[in-house]
Design a protein around this motif. Structure first.
Motif, short mmCIF file in Angstrom:
data_model
loop_
_atom_site.label_atom_id
_atom_site.label_comp_id
_atom_site.label_asym_id
_atom_site.label_seq_id
_atom_site.Cartn_x
_atom_site.Cartn_y
_atom_site.Cartn_z
N HIS A 144 151.99 88.18 70.29
CA HIS A 144 151.76 87.18 71.01
C HIS A 144 150.40 86.01 71.59
O HIS A 144 150.84 85.47 71.36
N ALA A 145 149.91 87.06 71.06
CA ALA A 145 147.74 86.09 71.29
C ALA A 145 146.76 86.91 70.67
O ALA A 145 147.22 88.27 70.78
N MET A 146 146.68 86.32 70.14
CA MET A 146 145.17 86.86 69.38
C MET A 146 143.93 86.94 70.65
O MET A 146 143.48 85.41 71.03
N ARG A 147 144.01 88.18 70.41
CA ARG A 147 142.55 88.58 71.63
C ARG A 147 141.73 89.85 71.23
O ARG A 147 140.55 89.55 71.84
N ASP A 148 141.45 89.50 69.45
CA ASP A 148 140.43 90.07 68.71
C ASP A 148 140.39 89.46 67.12
O ASP A 148 141.41 89.91 66.54
N PHE A 149 139.53 89.22 67.41
CA PHE A 149 139.76 88.41 65.87
C PHE A 149 137.99 87.99 65.72
O PHE A 149 137.50 88.00 66.49
N VAL A 150 137.56 88.03 64.32
CA VAL A 150 136.27 87.15 64.21
C VAL A 150 136.63 85.49 63.76
O VAL A 150 137.27 85.52 62.79
N THR A 151 135.65 85.29 63.74
CA THR A 151 134.82 83.61 63.73
C THR A 151 134.05 83.43 63.76
O THR A 151 132.60 84.39 63.45
N GLU A 152 133.08 81.75 62.97
CA GLU A 152 131.75 81.71 63.02
C GLU A 152 131.43 80.44 63.85
O GLU A 152 132.14 79.85 64.15
N LEU A 153 130.38 80.50 63.63
CA LEU A 153 129.88 80.10 65.57
C LEU A 153 128.84 78.87 64.75
O LEU A 153 127.29 79.01 63.23
N PRO A 154 129.08 77.18 64.78
CA PRO A 154 127.71 76.53 64.39
C PRO A 154 126.27 76.43 64.38
O PRO A 154 126.43 76.75 65.85
#
Length: 583
Positions: A144-154
């Motif tokens: 239902h909602a993404m609460r654990d994920f990988v992303t990148e910071l600028p």
């Protein structure tokens, strides 16, 4: 004369078109106001709950993240939080934003040498243990909602991400041999900016806090539609809506999210379907239409429901055989009672009586004598058969409220047995309502203090999808790391669709005590459509005083009840013009 008439007609036309234009502008402004009712508030963490040790990479100046931010990267900031990983260790930390919120996360970065984006993992949690968990661990999920994920910071920039319900956030640096300079980590709280028109204050601060927590729980779930939970399921469940709408009526008054959600449920459920596939949920829709009309008196809106209401009432009547309910679809009251077939049967019989009774009332209001007569005939048969409650508090409550069983008998035989044992967060509201009908206000207050108060004792800032008093024994709070030898109140409990961390800790159906305290302690009960008549009969039980406000279409009703030395209660009432008060 002809030219004069032309000028007059021209002026009239200008006035008409001007008024039309003004109305168009007003309508546009109204839509704009509704759209802009959602606000985004940025919150800095209130504490650092945990950080990895030095063997897993370094973290410097983490206290910087607790300072109030402005969301802007700049070239001058030097006192930043710096995370540095190596070939074997990757640092991480967990922050607490102090209360449950709906929304996401804003991260503002500084500068590092290679200027390349830095990869991080973000884990949102309604509890510390959920934020520290892996997907699949004790029921942790991205459903239902993404609460654990990988992303990148600028580099030297900002990222906003996430859309879920949470209080805690864990951030892990994923890249090896990398540096991350963090200026700010702020929660983005997304909610409707609406006033709390209703209020409750008494001599018991625990009850005051419970009232406020129930109101806040529902407020968070008033998103695009009226949801059951802000993490899970984020859906319109019509049964869940009944206690939520009772709370909205007591706290916020009229709000478009209610008819919008009722209409959605109707529009996506053509007959002979049951709303959410559950027969009781379609019956709750009928009861909700009655409650909404009583509070707000919008006959035009009720008339819009007439074709569907008429068909639904006939469909319910068609599921009666030999005075007994024979409902198809999912046979469901609430989760804790879902394996008790006899209790469910008794509850469904009672729900039929309740929904057909209010359906008859609505049909009379809508001048549909044929449907009203059909309901009356069905009711006379249904009331001849009283099933066994099987010691189910859910069934006994519904039987008392529908009149299938005397409320005092239901309370003595079932509801008061064992205190809050076998209470549930959803049907606990109806158990309290049945105890009130039995006149057992003291026991009901004690149950509110014990059951809903226990969630507060465990760190809750919103009320949960389910709770069992046995869970409390040797359990950790949701706002602390689970100590060795203690139970994880979030991860170790739950059943059915809410095992472990999948369990929602902000569920609108658990807000019942808010509406109950307003109705029964303040004694405010709407007894004529549109709040044109309100009966006020306070029940202080062991309280010294109780006061509060209640929203009506005519303005705010104010009441204050004070126990005098002789035990009697002195009541002060300030009612808006247009509301008749019955004492």
């Amino acid at each position: 004369m002809e030219n004069k008439m032309i000028k007059i007609l021209g002026i009239i036309l200008m006035l008409i078109t001007g008024n039309l234009y003004a109305q168009q502008i007003a309508d546009k402004d109204k839509k704009s106001v509704q759209k802009e009712e959602f606000v985004r508030k940025y919150l800095s963490p209130v504490r650092i709950v945990w950080q990895s040790n030095s063997s897993e990479g370094s973290i410097k100046n983490i206290g910087q993240l607790l300072k109030e931010g402005n969301g802007q990267a700049d070239l001058s900031s030097t006192a930043l939080c710096v995370l540095e990983s190596n070939a074997t260790g990757k640092p991480s930390f967990l922050v607490d934003f102090g209360k449950e919120i709906h929304g996401g996360l804003q991260l503002v970065t500084g500068r590092w040498e290679n200027k390349r984006p830095v990869k991080i993992r973000i884990r949102f949690g309604e509890s510390v243990s959920e934020a520290m968990s892996e997907i699949g661990e004790k029921g942790a999920t991205n459903d239902h909602a993404m609460r654990d994920f990988v992303t990148e910071l600028p580099w030297l920039g900002k990222l906003e991400t996430g859309n879920t319900g949470f209080r805690f956030v864990r951030i892990d640096l994923i890249d090896e041999n990398a540096k991350l300079h963090l200026k700010e980590v702020r929660a983005i709280s997304v909610y409707r900016d609406i006033p709390y028109l209703g209020s409750f204050k008494s001599s018991d601060e625990r009850l005051n806090k419970i009232w406020e927590t129930g109101a806040y729980t529902v407020h968070l779930n008033m998103q695009e539609y009226l949801w059951d939970g802000i993490k899970r399921d984020r859906l319109v469940w019509v049964g869940d809506m009944h206690p939520e709408v009772a709370t909205i009526n007591s706290v916020f008054g009229y709000h478009e999210v209610v008819p919008k959600s009722l209409d959605l449920s109707k529009d996506i459920t053509p007959l002979p379907g049951w709303m959410n596939t559950i027969s009781t949920y379609s019956m709750w829709w009928i009861i909700l239409q009655h409650d909404w009309y009583m509070h707000h008196g919008n006959l035009d809106y009720l008339k819009q429901q007439q074709p569907y209401l008429q068909g639904l009432l006939r469909q319910i009547v068609s599921k009666i055989e030999n005075n007994k309910e024979k409902l198809d679809g999912v046979r469901f009251l609430d989760w804790p009672s879902s394996e008790d077939k006899q209790g469910i049967h008794a509850g469904l019989q009672a729900m039929m009586v309740w929904s057909l009774s209010v359906g008859k009332e609505l049909s009379i209001i809508l001048e549909d004598g044929e449907t009203a007569s059909l309901c009356e005939t069905a009711l006379s048969g249904l009331k001849k058969y009283v099933p066994k409650h099987n010691n189910s508090k859910q069934a006994a409550a519904l039987m008392a409220l529908s009149g299938l069983m005397p409320a005092k008998q239901a309370d003595k035989e079932v509801l008061s047995v064992g205190g809050t044992k076998n209470f549930s967060t959803f049907y606990g509201y109806y158990m309290l309502q049945a105890q009130a009908k039995a006149g057992n206000y003291q026991e009901a207050l004690n149950n509110i203090r014990e059951f809903w108060g226990a969630m507060l004792d465990l760190g809750a800032t919103t009320f949960w999808e389910d709770f069992n008093m046995e869970w409390k024994e040797n359990a950790s709070r949701i706002d602390e790391l689970v100590s060795a030898g203690k139970k994880d109140i979030h991860g170790d409990y739950g059943a059915y669709c809410y095992v472990g961390h999948r369990h929602s800790l902000c569920h609108g159906w658990a807000s019942g005590p808010t509406a109950w305290l307003t109705e029964h302690v303040l004694g405010i009960k709407v007894t004529a459509p549109g709040c044109k008549e309100i009966t006020i009969k306070p029940n202080l039980a062991d309280l010294d005083y109780a006061e509060g406000t209640f929203p009506t279409p005519f303005g705010i009703l104010q009441v204050k009840h004070t126990r005098k030395a002789n035990g009697s209660v002195h009541t002060e009432i300030k009612a808006p013009k247009g509301v008749k008060i019955i004492k």
